[in-house]
Design a protein around this motif. Sequence first.
Motif, PDB file in Angstrom:
ATOM      1  N   TRP A  32     -11.105   8.811 -80.970  1.00  0.00           N
ATOM      2  CA  TRP A  32     -11.814   7.623 -81.472  1.00  0.00           C
ATOM      3  C   TRP A  32     -10.838   6.463 -81.600  1.00  0.00           C
ATOM      4  CZ3 TRP A  32     -15.060  11.652 -81.762  1.00  0.00           C
ATOM      5  CH2 TRP A  32     -16.426  11.383 -81.863  1.00  0.00           C
ATOM      6  N   ASP A  35      -9.669   5.201 -85.391  1.00  0.00           N
ATOM      7  CA  ASP A  35      -8.997   6.361 -85.993  1.00  0.00           C
ATOM      8  C   ASP A  35      -7.582   6.480 -85.424  1.00  0.00           C
ATOM      9  OD1 ASP A  35     -11.976   6.902 -85.895  1.00  0.00           O
ATOM     10  OD2 ASP A  35     -11.371   8.571 -87.175  1.00  0.00           O
ATOM     11  N   TYR A  80     -20.402  17.729 -80.215  1.00  0.00           N
ATOM     12  CA  TYR A  80     -20.701  16.354 -80.654  1.00  0.00           C
ATOM     13  C   TYR A  80     -21.859  15.773 -79.857  1.00  0.00           C
ATOM     14  CZ  TYR A  80     -20.124  11.424 -81.902  1.00  0.00           C
ATOM     15  OH  TYR A  80     -20.342  10.147 -82.362  1.00  0.00           O
ATOM     16  N   GLN A 100     -14.944  -0.537 -81.087  1.00  0.00           N
ATOM     17  CA  GLN A 100     -14.751  -0.288 -82.532  1.00  0.00           C
ATOM     18  C   GLN A 100     -13.754  -1.300 -83.084  1.00  0.00           C
ATOM     19  OE1 GLN A 100     -13.629   3.794 -83.407  1.00  0.00           O
ATOM     20  NE2 GLN A 100     -15.428   4.049 -84.683  1.00  0.00           N
ATOM     21  N   GLY A 158     -17.787   0.840 -87.231  1.00  0.00           N
ATOM     22  CA  GLY A 158     -17.114   1.963 -87.883  1.00  0.00           C
ATOM     23  C   GLY A 158     -17.773   2.324 -89.204  1.00  0.00           C
ATOM     24  N   ASP A 160     -21.149   3.106 -89.844  1.00  0.00           N
ATOM     25  CA  ASP A 160     -22.396   3.343 -89.111  1.00  0.00           C
ATOM     26  C   ASP A 160     -23.696   3.037 -89.843  1.00  0.00           C
ATOM     27  OD1 ASP A 160     -20.281   4.431 -87.767  1.00  0.00           O
ATOM     28  OD2 ASP A 160     -21.010   6.487 -87.838  1.00  0.00           O
ATOM     29  N   ARG A 193     -24.856  12.529 -94.329  1.00  0.00           N
ATOM     30  CA  ARG A 193     -24.837  11.892 -93.011  1.00  0.00           C
ATOM     31  C   ARG A 193     -25.922  10.814 -92.897  1.00  0.00           C
ATOM     32  NH1 ARG A 193     -20.774  12.059 -89.897  1.00  0.00           N
ATOM     33  NH2 ARG A 193     -22.197  11.601 -88.191  1.00  0.00           N
ATOM     34  N   TRP A 347     -21.538   5.777 -95.306  1.00  0.00           N
ATOM     35  CA  TRP A 347     -21.075   4.406 -95.568  1.00  0.00           C
ATOM     36  C   TRP A 347     -21.970   3.687 -96.557  1.00  0.00           C
ATOM     37  CZ3 TRP A 347     -16.337   2.850 -94.101  1.00  0.00           C
ATOM     38  CH2 TRP A 347     -15.685   3.612 -93.114  1.00  0.00           C
TER      39      TRP A 347
HETATM   40  C1  9WN Z   1     -19.632   7.386 -84.427  1.00  0.00           C
HETATM   41  C2  9WN Z   1     -14.615   9.166 -86.255  1.00  0.00           C
HETATM   42  C3  9WN Z   1     -15.734   8.180 -86.493  1.00  0.00           C
HETATM   43  C4  9WN Z   1     -15.232   6.932 -87.250  1.00  0.00           C
HETATM   44  C5  9WN Z   1     -16.371   6.067 -87.760  1.00  0.00           C
HETATM   45  C6  9WN Z   1     -17.355   6.940 -88.535  1.00  0.00           C
HETATM   46  C7  9WN Z   1     -17.861   8.078 -87.652  1.00  0.00           C
HETATM   47  C8  9WN Z   1     -19.095   8.356 -85.499  1.00  0.00           C
HETATM   48  C9  9WN Z   1     -20.193   9.313 -85.894  1.00  0.00           C
HETATM   49  O1  9WN Z   1     -16.764   8.861 -87.221  1.00  0.00           O
HETATM   50  O2  9WN Z   1     -18.600   7.543 -86.583  1.00  0.00           O
HETATM   51  O3  9WN Z   1     -18.602   6.580 -83.956  1.00  0.00           O
HETATM   52  O4  9WN Z   1     -20.603  10.076 -85.020  1.00  0.00           O
HETATM   53  O5  9WN Z   1     -20.627   9.308 -87.050  1.00  0.00           O
HETATM   54  O6  9WN Z   1     -18.402   6.181 -89.017  1.00  0.00           O
HETATM   55  O7  9WN Z   1     -15.875   5.038 -88.578  1.00  0.00           O
HETATM   56  O8  9WN Z   1     -14.428   6.181 -86.408  1.00  0.00           O
HETATM   57  O9  9WN Z   1     -13.944   9.430 -87.450  1.00  0.00           O
END
Ligand code: 9WN
Length: 416
Positions: A32, A35, A80, A100, A158, A160, A193, A347
């Motif tokens: 990511w 990250d 995923y 991002q 970031g 979401d 989530r 978030w």
């Molecule tokens: C979608 C990886 C990422 C972070 C984001 C966080 C979450 C992903 C998801 O996880 O997002 O990009 O599938 O939920 O919101 O900030 O970069 O840690």
Amino acid sequence: MNMHIDQAKRILVANDRGGYTVPTDRLYPFQWNWDSAFVAMGFALYDTDRAYRELERLVEGQWADGMIPHIVFHQPSDTYFPGPNVWRTKHTVQTSGITQPPVFAIALRKLYEAAGKQAEARTLPLYEAALKWHRWWYRARDPEGTGLVALLHPWESGSDNSPAWDIALARVPSTTDTPVVRKDTGHVNAEMRPRDEDYRRFIHLVDAYAACGWDPAKQWEEAPFKIAEIQTTAILLKAGEDLAHLADLFGRTEDAAEIAGFNKRTRKAILAQWRPKLSRFVSRDLISGDDVEAATQAGFIPLLSLDLDPGIAGALVTEMKAWSKGLKVAFPTTKPGIAGWEPKRYWRGPAWAIINWLLIDGLKRNGHPDAAEELRKSTITAIETEGFAEYFDPVTGEGCGGLGFSWTAAAYMWLM
Ligand code: 9WN
């Protein structure tokens, strides 16, 4: 050595997949974007070679137009959703189609400062990549030259499922061409989530942009979600300052002038988003033309990249203290008690170590070292008590989401 630092390093080893670091095992099995920038700063504290490698591997996914995608799918994984077949971006290195927050150049400057002049040759290609990406932001995401950059998907922030998107996202249809087959709720509690309805809208947007062939101009025309966003723009400005600094060091005078131009425009545009009545900065919904007034952490992030008038900085700090009052862990990503506040749901309330990191830097920059120190201690205590969780319930302090989380490990080392 501090046993927690040792543990943080072990998490980064465990999440290494060959020169890049996954955010956590299974829940996030790819690289990511933001990250990796935070993780690279963590590595910069003790292994600059590995820190550079992290950014180099991210840049493998950069598009010809300059965008650095939010996910690089270096190797397949079925843990995923949505994977590459949903994104349909058709790049040689498989990636998602959105971006991002641009923390990259902030990290690059830190890496160069840690590694010293002998690292100049290794830094230059990454500097070029960052400059291309910043040009992309201004060209593709601010075509009218307002100084604020826009997001076309909540995942680009970031943050979401932040309450900041509630009004704008409700306008996005919840129908999808792609079946929504969530994997995340198989790894962590669904209560932590985003909701199914959010996911349907997230995927509706992916389908819509895939139908535009991922062409930025077409997407800009057709986007059902378009927010000129304050947190991303503030991060872009800080990254722009760091990039301009590198341009100066490398004798790139023309680049430095170009970047300074971006920064100047953006600084002015962010200041125009200050709302004294809210004691926060606000984003703008480019479809409705309205301010985004939802009370989230994003409104405080300009501390990071502006030298604010002491009156504004003071008002921000007073507001931050009011939000944090009585909480076990600061800083809440949504103002406690408001309608959208859910202290465990991603978030919509929880405290995140990387957001605290940005706020701590911003508080220091703006002459509030005591508030910065308080937030630093709160973050460290949360991690030492609960471990390297993805994020923390600010009321109970409980570590939530994925465990053994890379950016929490990096933040811990950085803040120690
Ligand atoms: C979608 C990886 C990422 C972070 C984001 C966080 C979450 C992903 C998801 O996880 O997002 O990009 O599938 O939920 O919101 O900030 O970069 O840690």
